[in-house]
Every structure is written in C-alpha cells, then in structure tokens.
Design a protein around this motif. Sequence first.
Motif, PDB file in Angstrom:
ATOM      1  N   ILE A   1       0.832  -1.203   0.000  1.00  0.00           N
ATOM      2  CA  ILE A   1       0.000   0.000   0.000  1.00  0.00           C
ATOM      3  C   ILE A   1       0.871   1.258   0.000  1.00  0.00           C
ATOM      4  O   ILE A   1       0.699   2.164  -0.823  1.00  0.00           O
ATOM      5  CB  ILE A   1      -0.932   0.030   1.228  1.00  0.00           C
ATOM      6  N   ILE A   2       1.808   1.323   0.927  1.00  0.00           N
ATOM      7  CA  ILE A   2       2.630   2.515   1.063  1.00  0.00           C
ATOM      8  C   ILE A   2       3.561   2.682  -0.130  1.00  0.00           C
ATOM      9  O   ILE A   2       3.712   3.783  -0.670  1.00  0.00           O
ATOM     10  CB  ILE A   2       3.428   2.469   2.383  1.00  0.00           C
ATOM     11  N   GLU A   3       4.180   1.598  -0.573  1.00  0.00           N
ATOM     12  CA  GLU A   3       5.111   1.706  -1.693  1.00  0.00           C
ATOM     13  C   GLU A   3       4.397   2.084  -2.987  1.00  0.00           C
ATOM     14  O   GLU A   3       4.955   2.756  -3.844  1.00  0.00           O
ATOM     15  CB  GLU A   3       5.874   0.394  -1.872  1.00  0.00           C
ATOM     16  N   THR A   4       3.140   1.650  -3.130  1.00  0.00           N
ATOM     17  CA  THR A   4       2.390   1.930  -4.349  1.00  0.00           C
ATOM     18  C   THR A   4       1.864   3.355  -4.378  1.00  0.00           C
ATOM     19  O   THR A   4       1.910   4.033  -5.413  1.00  0.00           O
ATOM     20  CB  THR A   4       1.210   0.954  -4.503  1.00  0.00           C
ATOM     21  N   PHE A   5       1.368   3.843  -3.234  1.00  0.00           N
ATOM     22  CA  PHE A   5       0.646   5.105  -3.236  1.00  0.00           C
ATOM     23  C   PHE A   5       1.318   6.224  -2.445  1.00  0.00           C
ATOM     24  O   PHE A   5       0.878   7.365  -2.519  1.00  0.00           O
ATOM     25  CB  PHE A   5      -0.771   4.902  -2.692  1.00  0.00           C
ATOM     26  N   TYR A   6       2.356   5.940  -1.705  1.00  0.00           N
ATOM     27  CA  TYR A   6       2.999   7.001  -0.935  1.00  0.00           C
ATOM     28  C   TYR A   6       4.457   7.164  -1.357  1.00  0.00           C
ATOM     29  O   TYR A   6       4.874   8.233  -1.765  1.00  0.00           O
ATOM     30  CB  TYR A   6       2.913   6.706   0.558  1.00  0.00           C
ATOM     31  N   ASP A   7       5.225   6.096  -1.266  1.00  0.00           N
ATOM     32  CA  ASP A   7       6.603   6.139  -1.721  1.00  0.00           C
ATOM     33  C   ASP A   7       6.663   5.712  -3.176  1.00  0.00           C
ATOM     34  O   ASP A   7       6.145   4.662  -3.527  1.00  0.00           O
ATOM     35  CB  ASP A   7       7.479   5.195  -0.894  1.00  0.00           C
ATOM     36  N   ASP A   8       7.335   6.489  -3.998  1.00  0.00           N
ATOM     37  CA  ASP A   8       7.516   6.086  -5.384  1.00  0.00           C
ATOM     38  C   ASP A   8       8.986   5.865  -5.681  1.00  0.00           C
ATOM     39  O   ASP A   8       9.458   6.068  -6.784  1.00  0.00           O
ATOM     40  CB  ASP A   8       6.910   7.105  -6.349  1.00  0.00           C
ATOM     41  N   PHE A   9       9.737   5.461  -4.643  1.00  0.00           N
ATOM     42  CA  PHE A   9      11.124   5.072  -4.853  1.00  0.00           C
ATOM     43  C   PHE A   9      11.312   3.647  -4.348  1.00  0.00           C
ATOM     44  O   PHE A   9      10.629   3.200  -3.453  1.00  0.00           O
ATOM     45  CB  PHE A   9      12.082   6.009  -4.116  1.00  0.00           C
ATOM     46  N   THR A  10      12.225   2.937  -4.969  1.00  0.00           N
ATOM     47  CA  THR A  10      12.462   1.555  -4.594  1.00  0.00           C
ATOM     48  C   THR A  10      13.848   1.329  -4.014  1.00  0.00           C
ATOM     49  O   THR A  10      14.104   0.281  -3.443  1.00  0.00           O
ATOM     50  CB  THR A  10      12.288   0.635  -5.817  1.00  0.00           C
ATOM     51  N   ASP A  11      14.736   2.287  -4.172  1.00  0.00           N
ATOM     52  CA  ASP A  11      16.088   2.146  -3.642  1.00  0.00           C
ATOM     53  C   ASP A  11      16.662   3.537  -3.374  1.00  0.00           C
ATOM     54  O   ASP A  11      16.071   4.553  -3.724  1.00  0.00           O
ATOM     55  CB  ASP A  11      16.983   1.352  -4.597  1.00  0.00           C
ATOM     56  N   ASP A  12      17.829   3.577  -2.747  1.00  0.00           N
ATOM     57  CA  ASP A  12      18.415   4.854  -2.364  1.00  0.00           C
ATOM     58  C   ASP A  12      18.772   5.711  -3.581  1.00  0.00           C
ATOM     59  O   ASP A  12      18.639   6.940  -3.548  1.00  0.00           O
ATOM     60  CB  ASP A  12      19.666   4.614  -1.520  1.00  0.00           C
ATOM     61  N   ALA A  13      19.221   5.070  -4.663  1.00  0.00           N
ATOM     62  CA  ALA A  13      19.596   5.827  -5.853  1.00  0.00           C
ATOM     63  C   ALA A  13      18.380   6.533  -6.458  1.00  0.00           C
ATOM     64  O   ALA A  13      18.463   7.691  -6.883  1.00  0.00           O
ATOM     65  CB  ALA A  13      20.251   4.909  -6.881  1.00  0.00           C
ATOM     66  N   THR A  14      17.241   5.832  -6.484  1.00  0.00           N
ATOM     67  CA  THR A  14      16.018   6.443  -7.010  1.00  0.00           C
ATOM     68  C   THR A  14      15.568   7.589  -6.117  1.00  0.00           C
ATOM     69  O   THR A  14      15.148   8.649  -6.595  1.00  0.00           O
ATOM     70  CB  THR A  14      14.902   5.388  -7.115  1.00  0.00           C
ATOM     71  N   MET A  15      15.652   7.374  -4.817  1.00  0.00           N
ATOM     72  CA  MET A  15      15.275   8.425  -3.874  1.00  0.00           C
ATOM     73  C   MET A  15      16.145   9.665  -4.079  1.00  0.00           C
ATOM     74  O   MET A  15      15.638  10.795  -4.140  1.00  0.00           O
ATOM     75  CB  MET A  15      15.427   7.909  -2.432  1.00  0.00           C
ATOM     76  N   ALA A  16      17.446   9.472  -4.205  1.00  0.00           N
ATOM     77  CA  ALA A  16      18.359  10.597  -4.394  1.00  0.00           C
ATOM     78  C   ALA A  16      18.064  11.327  -5.698  1.00  0.00           C
ATOM     79  O   ALA A  16      18.085  12.566  -5.750  1.00  0.00           O
ATOM     80  CB  ALA A  16      19.805  10.107  -4.373  1.00  0.00           C
ATOM     81  N   ALA A  17      17.774  10.584  -6.753  1.00  0.00           N
ATOM     82  CA  ALA A  17      17.476  11.206  -8.047  1.00  0.00           C
ATOM     83  C   ALA A  17      16.230  12.072  -7.969  1.00  0.00           C
ATOM     84  O   ALA A  17      16.181  13.171  -8.543  1.00  0.00           O
ATOM     85  CB  ALA A  17      17.313  10.125  -9.115  1.00  0.00           C
ATOM     86  N   GLN A  18      15.216  11.610  -7.257  1.00  0.00           N
ATOM     87  CA  GLN A  18      13.978  12.387  -7.130  1.00  0.00           C
ATOM     88  C   GLN A  18      14.202  13.640  -6.298  1.00  0.00           C
ATOM     89  O   GLN A  18      13.638  14.703  -6.593  1.00  0.00           O
ATOM     90  CB  GLN A  18      12.881  11.512  -6.527  1.00  0.00           C
TER      91      GLN A  18
END
Length: 217
Positions: A71-88
Amino acid sequence: MTPASTTVPINSRTRMPVDERRRQIAHKAAELVARYGSYGVSMQTVADAVGLTLPGLNHHVRGRDELLTLIIETFYDDFTDDATMAAQLRQSGARDADGLLSLPATLARMVDSNTTRPELVGLFIRLAVEAHDPSHPAHRYYADRHQRLLSVMRALPWRLPPRFQAPAAFDDLLRTAFCAMDGTEVQALTDPDETMADLWARVERTLFGGPEWAEAR
C-alpha cells in the motif's frame, strides 16, 4: 470488528496481468485500512473486496506485512532504492549553477505532493502510529524508511547558510524540518481552517525566512 465486504464489479474476477492485479489490491486495501485501520481489516476482507479467494489473494500478497508495505510503496513512496530516492530529491531541489540543492524547495515539493493526496497521508500516519509497536507487521518498514531518507539527504549537496554546513547542525535542521512536516500533516487533517500548504508556509517563514537564508533558498 472486521468491516463488511465491499461490493466489486463481476468482471473484477477476470484474469488480470500480475502488476495490474497487485495495484488493484493495493488500491482497495488502502481504502479499507484508511477507514478501519490495519488491525480492523482482514486478508479475507481484502480478498472479497477485489473479487478473489483468500488463496488467490495470497498468491499476489503473502500476508499482512507485504500487504501494508505494498500500500505505502504503491501510493505514498515512489522510490524503490536509495539511488532512485536521491534522483527524485535532486529533481525537486532547484539546483544552482554549482549543482547545490535548495532544502526549502525540496521540502516544499514534498508538501505540495502530499496536499493532493490527503486520504493517503492519513493512511500513512495511521500506519506509522500503529507500527510504533515492534510486533506490528510494518514496524521494520517505517524504521528503515526514516533512516534511509535521512541518510540519502545527508549525502546530497545542499545550498546552506554557514551555520548549517557542519554535519551535526544540518542533521538537527533536517530532523526539525521533518518534525514540523509531520505536525503539519496531522494538523491539516484535523483542522479544517488551514490547509497543509497554509501550515507549511508558516513553517517556511519560521525555519527558512531569516536573512541567513537569503542566498541559500
């Protein structure tokens, strides 16, 4: 008490691609958990809501831990790893010519995103409170998420006033800002007179409105 099953269209029982079915499960489960809390929703209730048998649901989501995280990964967090988070974060940080990011702009973008999804913010807060219990199935997810976010943000190049350039001072600033953001979300959900954006504008004026931020915003 477990809520009554939600009526679903008859064609919801037709075969779907796996990714589409998991998104349907996440969507319906988010609605139910936001209304009843994670402890008030059984796997059978979710299965009924999406037109699956319990074994059919378990084929896509293997238990409550995976369901809540989905639920949270689909609708709240849209990153799957640290590199994606940093890019966003880099995309939302208003980089200057030297590649330095604006912390006020990055935080404001986070708030702007959350103002468009108040029901999901409510779900995230509800699960965060419940997950304080170490036995809660989402406890590890929330603990890891907080530390991951802080770790990634510490590693990025920020445009900061001199007094916040020391690691300890920047860490204090980050934690204070996120405490204010959490409070903004809770107050916006309970006070109809001010929106999340209104409340965050107050935070911005207090944390980032002084002269020292004039060249760092």
